[in-house]
Design a protein around this motif. Structure first.
Motif, PDB file in Angstrom:
ATOM      1  N   SER A   1       0.841  -1.197   0.000  1.00  0.00           N
ATOM      2  CA  SER A   1       0.000   0.000   0.000  1.00  0.00           C
ATOM      3  C   SER A   1       0.874   1.244   0.000  1.00  0.00           C
ATOM      4  CB  SER A   1      -0.903  -0.023   1.238  1.00  0.00           C
ATOM      5  OG  SER A   1      -0.105   0.056   2.413  1.00  0.00           O
ATOM      6  N   THR A   2       0.196   2.377  -0.140  1.00  0.00           N
ATOM      7  CA  THR A   2       0.931   3.648  -0.176  1.00  0.00           C
ATOM      8  C   THR A   2       1.668   3.876   1.132  1.00  0.00           C
ATOM      9  OG1 THR A   2      -0.749   4.532  -1.676  1.00  0.00           O
ATOM     10  CG2 THR A   2       0.647   6.110  -0.522  1.00  0.00           C
ATOM     11  N   ALA A   3       1.053   3.580   2.245  1.00  0.00           N
ATOM     12  CA  ALA A   3       1.697   3.778   3.534  1.00  0.00           C
ATOM     13  C   ALA A   3       2.903   2.867   3.701  1.00  0.00           C
ATOM     14  CB  ALA A   3       0.693   3.531   4.654  1.00  0.00           C
ATOM     15  N   GLN A   4       2.755   1.672   3.205  1.00  0.00           N
ATOM     16  CA  GLN A   4       3.867   0.740   3.305  1.00  0.00           C
ATOM     17  C   GLN A   4       5.024   1.180   2.421  1.00  0.00           C
ATOM     18  OE1 GLN A   4       1.828  -2.883   2.287  1.00  0.00           O
ATOM     19  NE2 GLN A   4       1.264  -3.357   4.446  1.00  0.00           N
ATOM     20  N   ARG A   5       4.686   1.696   1.209  1.00  0.00           N
ATOM     21  CA  ARG A   5       5.750   2.200   0.335  1.00  0.00           C
ATOM     22  C   ARG A   5       6.439   3.411   0.962  1.00  0.00           C
ATOM     23  NH1 ARG A   5       3.553   2.102  -5.937  1.00  0.00           N
ATOM     24  NH2 ARG A   5       3.063  -0.133  -6.031  1.00  0.00           N
ATOM     25  N   ALA A   6       5.662   4.253   1.641  1.00  0.00           N
ATOM     26  CA  ALA A   6       6.253   5.448   2.256  1.00  0.00           C
ATOM     27  C   ALA A   6       7.266   5.056   3.322  1.00  0.00           C
ATOM     28  CB  ALA A   6       5.149   6.312   2.843  1.00  0.00           C
ATOM     29  N   ALA A   7       7.055   3.928   3.976  1.00  0.00           N
ATOM     30  CA  ALA A   7       7.993   3.491   5.007  1.00  0.00           C
ATOM     31  C   ALA A   7       9.326   3.069   4.437  1.00  0.00           C
ATOM     32  CB  ALA A   7       7.387   2.353   5.810  1.00  0.00           C
ATOM     33  N   LEU A   8       9.324   2.772   3.101  1.00  0.00           N
ATOM     34  CA  LEU A   8      10.575   2.308   2.481  1.00  0.00           C
ATOM     35  C   LEU A   8      11.322   3.424   1.781  1.00  0.00           C
ATOM     36  CD1 LEU A   8       9.230  -1.035   0.944  1.00  0.00           C
ATOM     37  CD2 LEU A   8      10.560  -0.738   3.049  1.00  0.00           C
ATOM     38  N   LYS A   9      10.829   4.625   1.815  1.00  0.00           N
ATOM     39  CA  LYS A   9      11.512   5.735   1.159  1.00  0.00           C
ATOM     40  C   LYS A   9      12.804   6.078   1.903  1.00  0.00           C
ATOM     41  CE  LYS A   9       7.425   8.018  -0.809  1.00  0.00           C
ATOM     42  NZ  LYS A   9       6.615   9.255  -0.834  1.00  0.00           N
ATOM     43  N   GLY A  10      13.720   6.616   1.114  1.00  0.00           N
ATOM     44  CA  GLY A  10      14.974   7.074   1.700  1.00  0.00           C
ATOM     45  C   GLY A  10      16.051   6.044   1.765  1.00  0.00           C
ATOM     46  N   VAL A  11      15.810   4.817   1.347  1.00  0.00           N
ATOM     47  CA  VAL A  11      16.852   3.792   1.351  1.00  0.00           C
ATOM     48  C   VAL A  11      17.688   3.970   0.102  1.00  0.00           C
ATOM     49  CG1 VAL A  11      17.352   1.333   1.413  1.00  0.00           C
ATOM     50  CG2 VAL A  11      15.351   2.225   2.624  1.00  0.00           C
ATOM     51  N   THR A  12      18.966   4.263   0.277  1.00  0.00           N
ATOM     52  CA  THR A  12      19.862   4.540  -0.857  1.00  0.00           C
ATOM     53  C   THR A  12      20.572   3.269  -1.277  1.00  0.00           C
ATOM     54  OG1 THR A  12      21.657   5.136   0.648  1.00  0.00           O
ATOM     55  CG2 THR A  12      20.193   6.907  -0.096  1.00  0.00           C
ATOM     56  N   ALA A  13      21.086   3.334  -2.473  1.00  0.00           N
ATOM     57  CA  ALA A  13      21.797   2.173  -3.027  1.00  0.00           C
ATOM     58  C   ALA A  13      23.246   2.207  -2.601  1.00  0.00           C
ATOM     59  CB  ALA A  13      21.658   2.155  -4.536  1.00  0.00           C
ATOM     60  N   ASP A  14      23.495   2.084  -1.315  1.00  0.00           N
ATOM     61  CA  ASP A  14      24.865   2.113  -0.782  1.00  0.00           C
ATOM     62  C   ASP A  14      25.389   0.728  -0.444  1.00  0.00           C
ATOM     63  OD1 ASP A  14      23.208   1.581   1.289  1.00  0.00           O
ATOM     64  OD2 ASP A  14      23.795   3.277   2.549  1.00  0.00           O
ATOM     65  N   GLY A  15      24.597  -0.305  -0.693  1.00  0.00           N
ATOM     66  CA  GLY A  15      25.023  -1.669  -0.426  1.00  0.00           C
ATOM     67  C   GLY A  15      24.913  -2.090   1.033  1.00  0.00           C
ATOM     68  N   ALA A  16      24.459  -1.172   1.905  1.00  0.00           N
ATOM     69  CA  ALA A  16      24.322  -1.492   3.331  1.00  0.00           C
ATOM     70  C   ALA A  16      22.891  -1.873   3.644  1.00  0.00           C
ATOM     71  CB  ALA A  16      24.751  -0.297   4.179  1.00  0.00           C
ATOM     72  N   GLU A  17      22.761  -2.565   4.785  1.00  0.00           N
ATOM     73  CA  GLU A  17      21.442  -2.978   5.216  1.00  0.00           C
ATOM     74  C   GLU A  17      20.865  -1.910   6.157  1.00  0.00           C
ATOM     75  OE1 GLU A  17      23.471  -6.255   3.581  1.00  0.00           O
ATOM     76  OE2 GLU A  17      24.074  -5.045   5.303  1.00  0.00           O
ATOM     77  N   HIS A  18      19.529  -1.695   6.003  1.00  0.00           N
ATOM     78  CA  HIS A  18      18.828  -0.708   6.809  1.00  0.00           C
ATOM     79  C   HIS A  18      17.613  -1.369   7.429  1.00  0.00           C
ATOM     80  CE1 HIS A  18      21.220   2.549   4.925  1.00  0.00           C
ATOM     81  NE2 HIS A  18      21.128   1.787   3.815  1.00  0.00           N
TER      82      HIS A  18
END
Length: 511
Positions: free
Chosen positions: A115-132
């Motif tokens: 859902s939109t709320a669930q997608r919003a929780a995943l924003k901001g994760v960059t492609a730096d190869g690290a786990e968040h």
């Protein structure tokens, strides 16, 4: 600061057993907490590392599946083709990192979109190869990472952390329960061990308290309580304290006994001094009274008394008083420790002279002189005072035995480098009650030993003077007496012998 000081004061006021138990318990709590925290952190790091490895593997599979469909940005079919585990979350991202499509793998069902709320929780994760770590509404906490192949394909992949968190929480609970149980058991064992180990110290303390309650201030010698033998083992600290306390109690008892002896000696000295002063006053008062009486008679006229008789009596009483004063002065000098003359004295010659003098004074006695001279009877001392010792002993035998008594005086040099003089008589002897005090001042035997010739006895200072002179020469004087045999023995250290000595004969002859 005041609170800390107050707490420290309260702790100091507690018993050693309580303080040890509190200290050990606090130490165990700190150690257990440190061990539990270390175990928790290590296990958590291990589990998170394992999860991160699985997230990385899942992300690589997702990226590989996405690379097979580069023209389909919203296609998430690789979630079913690569056999991802249930709960796996995946999303396609554009060049700016925005989520194009996102879905989660379901158990026994096709993936369903987020859902939109669930997608919003995943924003901001960059492609730096690290786990968040991200918390997705309705799905829980996820460990996510973003991979980019460099050709415009960017995939976000995540795995749920619920299992790991449950495992970490369960581990934390288990460690807390185990630590609490261990602390309880350890605290109980420590309390038992401390109590048993401190029992000897408690008995030592009880002994010290009991000793402190004894009436030591009054100086009475009583048997003080001792620490039991089992609590004086030098191998333990408590045993060392118990042994030290016993030694201290021994010293206290010795000091009390010594003080009591000193007090008793002081009382005896005071009694002797009072008796001495009383006797001296009495002895001096008698001749003074006689002199005053004759002087009064002379003042009243010559018809009351012949002048020659009065002067003879005054002269006799004056001589008697002078002798008494000289004896008292001699005793005082000897008590002060004044040095005597020191010359080589032949006691055989001195004894012979004393016997001849005694024979002249006591013609009614039988006098014998026995010289056993295997070695010279030489001593180092004051010849006049030593003559006085022998004269006093012979005068004592003459004055306190009846006429016809045999008095034997002998001298010999022993192998123990001493010269022994013996004065023996066969008179009635000294009463047993008087024997222990015969060498004390003003001691008389007027009621027990007959006097010769009805003559007056001495002042009671003769044997006391003989004792004082003998001790001043480093010797000793003793007496033994039974009816029919009284013997005074004087032992003096012999003078150093010359290099060569010729043994003399033994001679026994009447004086």
């Amino acid at each position: 600061m005041n609170l800390l000081t107050r707490d420290r004061g309260r702790l100091r006021g507690r018993s050693l057993r309580t303080r040890l138990l509190l200290f050990i318990s606090a130490t165990l709590v700190v150690v257990c907490a440190a061990m539990s925290l270390t175990t928790f952190l290590v296990q958590r790091a291990y589990l998170l590392g394992n999860l991160d490895d699985r997230v990385g593997n899942a992300a690589e599979r997702s990226l590989g599946g996405a690379e097979l469909r580069p023209g389909f940005d919203d296609d998430l079919g690789f979630l079913t083709e690569n056999g991802h585990a249930a709960g796996t979350l995946a999303a396609r991202l554009d060049d700016k990192g925005a989520i194009i499509a996102a879905a989660v793998v379901s158990q026994d069902a096709p993936p369903h979109s987020l859902s939109t709320a669930q997608r919003a929780a995943l924003k901001g994760v960059t492609a730096d190869g690290a786990e968040h770590t991200r918390t997705v509404p309705g799905l829980g906490t996820y460990r996510v990472t973003v991979l980019d192949d460099g050709n415009g394909v960017r995939v976000l992949t995540g795995l749920p952390m619920d299992d790991v968190q449950d495992m970490i929480s369960g581990l934390l609970v288990v460690e807390a329960v185990v630590a609490l149980a261990g602390l309880t058991v350890a605290g109980f064992l420590c309390a038992v061990v401390i109590r048993r180990q401190l029992r000897p110290l408690g008995r030592v303390a009880a002994t010290a308290v009991e000793v402190s309650r004894s009436p030591l201030g009054r100086g009475e010698v009583t048997t003080l309580t001792r620490v039991p033998e089992r609590d004086t083992d030098a191998g333990s600290e408590a045993g060392q304290v118990g042994a030290a306390l016993n030694r201290m109690i021994d010293h206290v008892e010795s000091s009390l006994a010594e003080r009591q002896r000193n007090e008793e000696q002081m009382r005896r000295s005071e009694e002797r001094m009072r008796r001495f002063l009383a006797d001296a006053s009495h002895e001096l008062r008698t001749p003074l009274a006689s002199i005053a009486g004759y002087a009064e008679l002379m003042n009243r006229g010559t018809d009351r008394i012949e002048p020659g008789l009065a002067w003879r009596r005054v002269t006799a009483e004056s001589a008697r008083m002078t002798g008494l004063v000289e004896d008292l002065l001699l005793l005082a000098r000897l008590d002060e420790g004044r040095p005597l003359q020191s010359t080589e004295v032949d006691l055989a010659a001195v004894l012979a002279e004393a016997v001849w003098d005694a024979r002249a004074a006591g013609t009614g006695h039988e006098w014998q002189l026995h010289l056993s001279l295997d070695a010279p009877a030489l001593v180092t001392g004051d010849e006049a005072r030593l003559h006085q010792v022998l004269a006093n002993l012979l005068a004592n035998a003459r004055m306190h035995t009846p006429v016809g008594t045999t008095v034997t005086a002998s001298v010999e040099a022993t192998a123990a480098h001493t010269v022994v003089i013996r004065v023996r008589d066969d008179g009635p002897g000294i009463p047993p009650a008087l024997l222990p005090t015969v060498f004390e001042r003003f001691t008389r035997a007027d009621a027990s030993r007959a006097r010769s010739g009805g003559k007056e006895g001495g002042s009671g200072l003769g044997l006391a003077i003989a004792t004082a002179i003998t001790r001043a020469h480093g010797g000793r004087i003793d007496v033994t007496s039974v009816p029919g045999r009284t013997e005074f023995t004087v032992q003096l250290p012999a003078a150093p012998l010359p290099p060569a000595e010729t043994p003399a004969r033994v001679r026994t002859a009447p004086a």
